[in-house]
Design a protein around this motif. Structure first.
Motif, mmCIF file in Angstrom:
data_model
loop_
_atom_site.group_PDB
_atom_site.id
_atom_site.type_symbol
_atom_site.label_atom_id
_atom_site.label_comp_id
_atom_site.label_asym_id
_atom_site.label_seq_id
_atom_site.Cartn_x
_atom_site.Cartn_y
_atom_site.Cartn_z
ATOM 1 N N SER A 268 -4.272 -8.866 1.030
ATOM 2 C CA SER A 268 -4.109 -7.421 0.923
ATOM 3 C C SER A 268 -3.235 -6.934 2.074
ATOM 4 O O SER A 268 -3.207 -7.514 3.154
ATOM 5 C CB SER A 268 -5.466 -6.718 0.945
ATOM 6 O OG SER A 268 -6.046 -6.794 2.229
ATOM 7 N N TYR B 213 -5.140 -9.311 -7.556
ATOM 8 C CA TYR B 213 -5.892 -8.088 -7.846
ATOM 9 C C TYR B 213 -6.291 -8.124 -9.310
ATOM 10 O O TYR B 213 -5.464 -7.888 -10.201
ATOM 11 C CB TYR B 213 -5.015 -6.872 -7.552
ATOM 12 C CG TYR B 213 -5.745 -5.542 -7.507
ATOM 13 C CD1 TYR B 213 -6.219 -5.038 -6.309
ATOM 14 C CD2 TYR B 213 -5.934 -4.793 -8.653
ATOM 15 C CE1 TYR B 213 -6.866 -3.806 -6.247
ATOM 16 C CE2 TYR B 213 -6.576 -3.561 -8.607
ATOM 17 C CZ TYR B 213 -7.046 -3.074 -7.399
ATOM 18 O OH TYR B 213 -7.676 -1.866 -7.352
ATOM 19 N N ASP C 95 -3.252 -0.527 -1.251
ATOM 20 C CA ASP C 95 -3.681 -1.746 -1.930
ATOM 21 C C ASP C 95 -5.091 -1.623 -2.487
ATOM 22 O O ASP C 95 -5.658 -2.603 -2.970
ATOM 23 C CB ASP C 95 -3.577 -2.969 -1.018
ATOM 24 C CG ASP C 95 -4.365 -2.820 0.275
ATOM 25 O OD1 ASP C 95 -5.069 -1.801 0.439
ATOM 26 O OD2 ASP C 95 -4.278 -3.717 1.131
ATOM 27 N N HIS D 12 -3.560 1.430 -6.569
ATOM 28 C CA HIS D 12 -2.113 1.185 -6.566
ATOM 29 C C HIS D 12 -1.351 2.463 -6.903
ATOM 30 O O HIS D 12 -1.750 3.226 -7.794
ATOM 31 C CB HIS D 12 -1.774 0.080 -7.570
ATOM 32 C CG HIS D 12 -0.431 -0.517 -7.348
ATOM 33 N ND1 HIS D 12 0.722 0.076 -7.809
ATOM 34 C CD2 HIS D 12 -0.053 -1.650 -6.699
ATOM 35 C CE1 HIS D 12 1.756 -0.667 -7.458
ATOM 36 N NE2 HIS D 12 1.311 -1.715 -6.783
ATOM 37 N N ASN E 196 -1.565 3.556 3.549
ATOM 38 C CA ASN E 196 -2.548 2.911 2.700
ATOM 39 C C ASN E 196 -3.380 3.970 1.988
ATOM 40 O O ASN E 196 -2.949 5.098 1.786
ATOM 41 C CB ASN E 196 -3.404 1.949 3.532
ATOM 42 C CG ASN E 196 -4.112 0.932 2.680
ATOM 43 O OD1 ASN E 196 -5.249 1.129 2.297
ATOM 44 N ND2 ASN E 196 -3.437 -0.167 2.371
#
Length: 789
Positions: free
Chosen positions: A214, A265, A721, A724, A751
């Motif tokens: 990740s 994922y 992550d 998305h 993020n």
């Protein structure tokens, strides 16, 4: 311990009618608009009410005990309003004192580092003891590593502290386990060569790890996912397998050469998901025994109880010869407790649960999970919602049910302790038999046979408790939405206060304009079910004026919009600062959120697009009927992550009610989000190959883009992550194709969190401009205190 007078003149359970006390009944039938402009001064006042500014002003509100070697002594860092102090508590001696002389320590730190430190503002929040006598501490300040004797008051400082890999120390203190190069290692705690216990770990199939590739975790050492046996001879460790799991990309554009990231994922419906086995590794012989059960899907972390409680957690028997663990299946519809010997062979099932919706071992899927091994394995305490409420059941070692321990219309929160000697179990419960309010946890004691249920924390508040290692005492911090925390050390088994520790002081936040929120009760969409929520108002609230209404939403199912029902000055989502700009901000815990009955929690299983929004609309209409200062012609909504999904869903599915929405980091289509979430709460993917559709499609926000009538602001970090950014961009693409005007902000190299001043200010501006109807101050700069995330 003295009893507190209610802070704002009314006990918690009377705050349901605070509207009258705060002037709601004085409002005229046609209130005037609340304000004609928003100034820099208004923004500055709202900024002062953000969590990162309010929280440091509160003293005595946080007590997180850190247990010391031997006995029940502990220390904690206590905020003082102008800094902090480190406090030592000795339950046996009944004493509370400072752990060290803060001014003397600051002086020797200043001398050692050729710098200047203050005793009330020591530049560290935690430390570790370096010696058995606990007379020396080690901590880091920036890139400097300090080792200080807190008895002789001397300090040494180096350029950096040693940076060991995160490790798990054995119960006897002799070994430290860690992961490296995909394998499990140990090293002597006293120093010496490391020993590699496993040799077959490989990329994407390693021991003690869960985070493969990740972006947010890249380069950061991980604490190993394992459990030592009580005798320190064996380790139960998770081996995670992501081989074959499809990868998704993220793309960073803020450097000369843009960088592409790929990480595994799993999505709902994928054939291969993140999965794991449990291995038992012998320290002395290095023998490696795989527990003989099928691999199971991994949700977050796994074997240490760090994961969603529906999945694996491991506990050793007290004699270190038996291992107990849970085993779940994809979709979270079955969970079972199993037992196995140290060879990993012939595991047997001791207890299990199944459900048509989902099962979990702690309400809302939090950790640690609710099961316990008592009396050397003769009694197994198991959490289940089989009778419609979260309760505890007692099984024998043969898997036969002995008795139900708790029962009634309330939800068990968690098991805290089982006392084998007395046969007593200590647990917290939401809305237990001691009170009618469903969102306050209280501590109870009950016999394993279900007899003698006793309330130990009688205050009408939400209680957070931590037992000392011996179990003879527990630390209890209690508060409500309107009443700040009080913390005391209490005795078991009767809950009597042994020592007062802290009573939060909020005088400094009152000085900057903070005012309390209001708790209310309304009916759900069915007109029958009770719902609770919270209203935030500006500090200059005038009941003769009319205010636009804003909702902060988090749809669950693992938590609600209010979040914790304990004291929070800023409120979940920083709602208090948002209200200060001239809005009435409402949070409602709708059907589909946790901590109540199973039916309440299951309300929109298989229909994630519901998001509880019909309950919100019903609740707002009831509130406005008795509060004319709420203008339901101007209703906005915002949320983050699941709340980003729900707020966009609200304005697209109910376009005539919601006029403005701000949605950040939203998981707008569960087919593009983590399989553990979607398959648990929406169900396994069922495809109709003839129609080319599936059971997830109707809940995807992009399918409703043509419904947009109001103003929608979509925000996403391009290195998210967790959720998305493709999900937000797909909504944007659908809006463009539908020829709808909207606003979009992609935040570079960010993020999932997005809790940063620029994003906060842009959200403020959007609601001020489009819901309040005035221009915000141009490019107001919100400043976050240094060191605060």
């Amino acid at each position: 311990m003295r009893c507190r007078r209610p802070l704002f003149g009314t006990p918690f359970l009377q705050t349901f009618t605070l509207a009258a006390a705060l002037g709601g009944f004085l409002a005229p039938s046609s209130p005037a608009p609340a304000q004609a402009q928003v100034t820099v001064t208004d923004y500055a006042r709202a900024e002062r009410l953000l969590a990162w500014h309010l929280d440091p002003l509160i003293a005595g509100d946080q007590v997180a005990p850190r247990w010391m070697r031997g006995g029940d002594r502990f220390w904690y860092r206590n905020k003082t309003g102008d800094g902090a102090e480190f406090v030592l508590v000795d339950p046996a001696g009944g004493s509370r004192s400072l752990l060290f002389d803060h001014d003397r320590l600051a002086a020797v730190m200043s001398e050692a580092n050729d710098s200047s430190y203050e005793g009330r503002k020591l530049p560290f929040q935690s430390f570790e003891f370096t010696d058995e006598a606990e007379g020396s501490i080690r901590f880091q300040v920036g890139k400097k590593g300090f080792v200080c004797d807190i008895r002789a008051y001397t300090c040494t400082v180096g350029d950096t502290l040693p940076s060991p890999l995160p490790f798990a120390r054995s119960p006897d203190g002799s070994w430290e386990a860690f992961t490296k190069d995909h394998d499990l290692w140990i090293r002597p705690a006293a120093g010496g060569d490391s020993i590699r216990l496993t040799t077959d770990g490989q990329e994407e199939w390693g021991y003690g790890v869960s985070d493969w590739g990740s972006v947010s975790g890249a380069g950061r050492p991980q604490r190993p996912i394992l459990q030592w046996s009580p005798d320190s001879r064996r380790i139960a460790v998770q081996r995670t397998d992501v081989r074959g799991v499809e990868k998704i990309p993220l793309y960073s554009s803020t450097r000369e050469r843009p960088k592409l990231y790929y990480y595994p994922y799993g999505l709902p419906g994928d054939s291969l998901l993140n999965r794991f086995d449990i291995h038992i590794v012998e320290v002395e012989t290095r023998a490696n025994h795989r527990v003989d059960v099928p691999q199971q899907p991994a949700i977050v972390a796994g074997a240490t109880g760090m994961a969603d409680s529906t999945w694996v957690t491991v506990k050793w028997g007290e004699d270190s010869d038996r291992l107990y663990f849970t085993h779940g299946v994809r979709g979270s519809k079955r969970i079972q407790l199993m037992e196995v010997g140290v060879d990993g062979q012939n595991p047997k099932i001791l207890a299990k649960d199944t459900a048509a919706t989902w099962v979990e071992l702690m309400h809302g899927g939090r950790t640690p999970p609710n099961w316990a091994v008592a009396n050397g394995g003769e009694d197994l305490v198991w959490f289940s919602q089989r009778d419609g409420w979260a309760h505890l059941y007692r099984f024998g070692p043969d898997g036969v049910l002995k008795n139900q321990i708790t029962s009634g219309p309330f939800a068990v929160d968690r098991i805290h302790r089982v006392d084998d000697a007395t046969g007593q179990l200590y647990f917290t419960a939401w809305g237990g038999p001691a009170g009618p309010f469903p969102y306050h946890r209280k501590l109870y004691r009950v016999g394993l046979d279900g007899s003698g249920l006793t309330l130990l924390t009688p205050e009408e508040a939400d209680h957070a408790v931590s037992f000392t290692p011996s179990g003879r005492y527990f630390v209890d911090s209690w508060s409500t939405v309107t009443e700040p925390p009080v913390t005391a050390l209490r005795r078991t088994p009767d809950g009597r206060v042994a020592l007062s520790l802290e009573e939060a002081d909020i005088s400094r936040i009152l000085e900057v304009g903070w005012t309390p929120r209001e708790v209310f009760k309304v009916k759900a969409r069915d007109g029958i079910t009770d719902l609770w929520g919270v209203i935030s108002r500006p500090s200059d609230f005038d009941p003769t004026k009319s205010y636009p209404v804003l909702e902060y939403i988090y749809p669950g199912p693992q938590v609600g919009s209010v979040g914790s029902w304990s004291f929070s000055a800023a409120g979940n989502g920083d709602v208090r600062s948002m209200a200060e700009l001239g809005f009435i901000v409402v949070q409602i815990d709708h059907q589909g959120t946790p901590w109540r009955s199973k039916a309440f929690h299951d309300a929109y299983f298989g229909n994630m697009g519901d998001n509880g929004i019909p309950d919100h609309i019903a609740g707002l209409r009831q509130l406005a009927a008795t509060r004319p200062w709420m203008d339901l012609g101007r209703v906005g909504i915002w949320g983050h992550s699941g709340g980003g999904f729900a707020s966009t869903d609200a304005i697209l599915r109910h376009p005539d009610f919601y006029k403005v929405a701000v949605s950040s980091s939203g998981n707008h289509d569960q087919r593009t989000y983590h399989y553990g979430w979607g398959e648990k709460y929406q169900g396994l993917v069922v495809r109709d190959t003839v129609k080319g559709t599936d059971n997830y499609l109707a809940s995807a926000n992009y399918t409703m883009a043509g419904n947009l009538k109001g103003r929608l602001f979509l925000i996403h970090g391009d290195l998210d992550d967790n959720v998305h950014p493709a999900m937000t961009l797909r909504v944007a693409d659908a809006l463009i194709k539908a020829n709808k005007s909207f606003d979009l902000l992609i935040v570079p190299d960010r993020n999932h969190g997005l809790n940063e001043p620029y994003v906060v200010r842009r959200r403020w501006d959007y609601f001020v401009r489009h819901l309040l109807g005035v221009e915000p101050p141009e490019n107001y700069e919100i400043k976050r205190p240094e060191g605060v995330r």
